[in-house]
Write an enzyme that holds these catalytic residues in place. Structure first.
Site, PDB file in Angstrom:
ATOM      1  N   GLN A 117      -4.869  -1.291   9.754  1.00  0.00           N
ATOM      2  CA  GLN A 117      -4.799  -2.631   9.167  1.00  0.00           C
ATOM      3  C   GLN A 117      -5.438  -3.660  10.115  1.00  0.00           C
ATOM      4  O   GLN A 117      -5.081  -3.734  11.288  1.00  0.00           O
ATOM      5  CB  GLN A 117      -3.332  -2.994   8.895  1.00  0.00           C
ATOM      6  CG  GLN A 117      -3.134  -4.323   8.199  1.00  0.00           C
ATOM      7  CD  GLN A 117      -3.655  -4.348   6.771  1.00  0.00           C
ATOM      8  OE1 GLN A 117      -3.467  -3.416   6.006  1.00  0.00           O
ATOM      9  NE2 GLN A 117      -4.334  -5.423   6.421  1.00  0.00           N
ATOM     10  N   LYS A 128       0.838  -1.208   0.000  1.00  0.00           N
ATOM     11  CA  LYS A 128       0.000   0.000   0.000  1.00  0.00           C
ATOM     12  C   LYS A 128       0.868   1.251   0.000  1.00  0.00           C
ATOM     13  O   LYS A 128       0.628   2.197  -0.754  1.00  0.00           O
ATOM     14  CB  LYS A 128      -0.911   0.011   1.235  1.00  0.00           C
ATOM     15  CG  LYS A 128      -2.106  -0.922   1.111  1.00  0.00           C
ATOM     16  CD  LYS A 128      -2.819  -1.103   2.439  1.00  0.00           C
ATOM     17  CE  LYS A 128      -3.896  -2.179   2.292  1.00  0.00           C
ATOM     18  NZ  LYS A 128      -4.467  -2.629   3.555  1.00  0.00           N
ATOM     19  N   ASP A 131     -11.278   2.962   4.316  1.00  0.00           N
ATOM     20  CA  ASP A 131     -11.694   1.556   4.242  1.00  0.00           C
ATOM     21  C   ASP A 131     -13.220   1.433   4.197  1.00  0.00           C
ATOM     22  O   ASP A 131     -13.749   0.375   3.861  1.00  0.00           O
ATOM     23  CB  ASP A 131     -11.171   0.792   5.473  1.00  0.00           C
ATOM     24  CG  ASP A 131     -10.066  -0.197   5.120  1.00  0.00           C
ATOM     25  OD1 ASP A 131      -9.899  -0.491   3.922  1.00  0.00           O
ATOM     26  OD2 ASP A 131      -9.393  -0.675   6.053  1.00  0.00           O
TER      27      ASP A 131
END
Ligand code: NAP
Length: 297
Positions: free
Chosen positions: A98, A54, A121
């Site tokens: 994460q 990422k 997200d």
């Protein structure tokens, strides 16, 4: 019939290219650089790989990338303090924590402490509610990537029968909401669904997000249907070593379907591309600027 292969790798490169153009324009016209902060707690090897990848792609599209790698024993208070700091940092437009988090941390509490406008997200309860009510939101990256590929392949999805196998909060449920938003007739199947093969055979679009290697065989697929395989499963090869497979049995499904995404090289690359797209979208919204077209639902 041999299915058309939907090349997620190539499509993701195209999306990243569009994001890169949007970033360059923001910099040139407004002097703004979108910033993405990724927070990793602990040393889960798979998460470390994702976070590295990422960070690399964030920089490649011209964005500002920050990584916070925290010790596995980080307290909830310290993690929440970091998120508060990022929420208030004007150089940061997207925050990603994460998952999975270590057991002593409450994932729901942590995710819901992110500013919803920076929740790239799309897991914050406000974004879940906005998506569910058809309002502008941050859309979870994996289902957004699936939707983009379906729109690109079909144009309009209106009136199509879609079956989503899996009802997780990160894939199945938001996928179903997105397909409903595009006027599909949507069925969500799960482990208690009766006669799953019959249900799947009604589908013009099948999205498999189950986490069971090669579970869906070709004889469940209606001839000509489009199959989107979200699954990422590592299995052992007969001659030793391992390989990645999806949740559908690729060869038998590809023999019946009209179009299919491969694993690897299908949905996977689209997820990070959509994370970058969401960060650009969040940055434009934060600055009251028009959003780039075609990069969100
Ligand atoms: P998850 O949270 O474990 O959910 C799996 C879903 O599948 C559950 O709703 C479960 O039903 C259902 N299910 C399990 N066994 C079933 C069966 N025999 N028949 C019908 N439904 C069944 O998984 P997830 O996080 O959604 O992930 C699904 C897959 O996608 C995994 O392989 C994951 O690695 C992959 N994934 C890929 C990406 C990407 O970037 N490509 C991103 C995220 C996830 P119940 O609810 O009834 O238990």
């Amino acid at each position: 019939m041999t299915a058309t292969v939907i090349d997620g790798k190539a499509f993701a490169a195209k999306v990243r290219g569009l994001v890169g153009e949007g970033v360059a324009k923001l910099k040139a016209d407004h002097g703004i650089t979108p910033g993405l902060a990724v927070v990793l707690v602990g040393e889960d090897p798979a998460s470390q790989v994702y976070v590295r990848s990422k960070g690399k792609m964030t920089v490649e599209v011209g964005m500002h990338s920050i990584e916070h790698k925290l010790d596995v024993a980080t307290s909830e208070a310290d993690l929440l303090a970091l998120i508060d700091q990022l929420n208030n940092d004007p150089a940061i437009h997207g925050i990603l924590v994460q998952l999975p988090l270590p057991d002593h941390l409450d994932s729901d509490l942590v995710i819901n402490s992110i500013d919803p406008a920076k929740d790239v997200d799309g897991f914050h309860i406000s974004n879940v509610g906005l998506l569910g009510t058809g309002q502008k939101s941050m859309v979870p990256c994996t289902p957004l990537g699936c939707l983009m590929m379906l729109r690109d392949y079909h144009g309009s999805l209106s009136g199509m029968n879609a079956v989503v196998i899996g009802r997780s909060n990160i894939v199945g449920k938001p996928m179903a909401q997105l397909l409903l938003g595009d006027s599909c007739t949507v069925t969500i199947a799960h482990s208690r669904t009766k006669d799953l093969p019959h249900v799947v055979r009604q589908a013009d679009i099948v999205v498999a997000a189950v986490g069971r290697p090669q579970m869906v065989p070709g004889d469940w697929i209606k001839p000509g249907a489009t199959v989107i395989d979200v699954g990422i499963n590592r299995i052992e090869k007969p001659d030793g070593g391992t390989r990645l497979v999806g949740d559908v049995d690729y060869d038998s499904c590809a023999a019946v379907a009209g179009a299919i995404t491969p694993v690897p090289g299908g949905v996977g690359p689209m997820t990070i591309a959509c994370l970058l797209a969401n960060t650009l979208t969040a940055c434009c919204r934060a600055n009251g600027l028009p959003e780039p077209e075609g990069l969100t639902a």
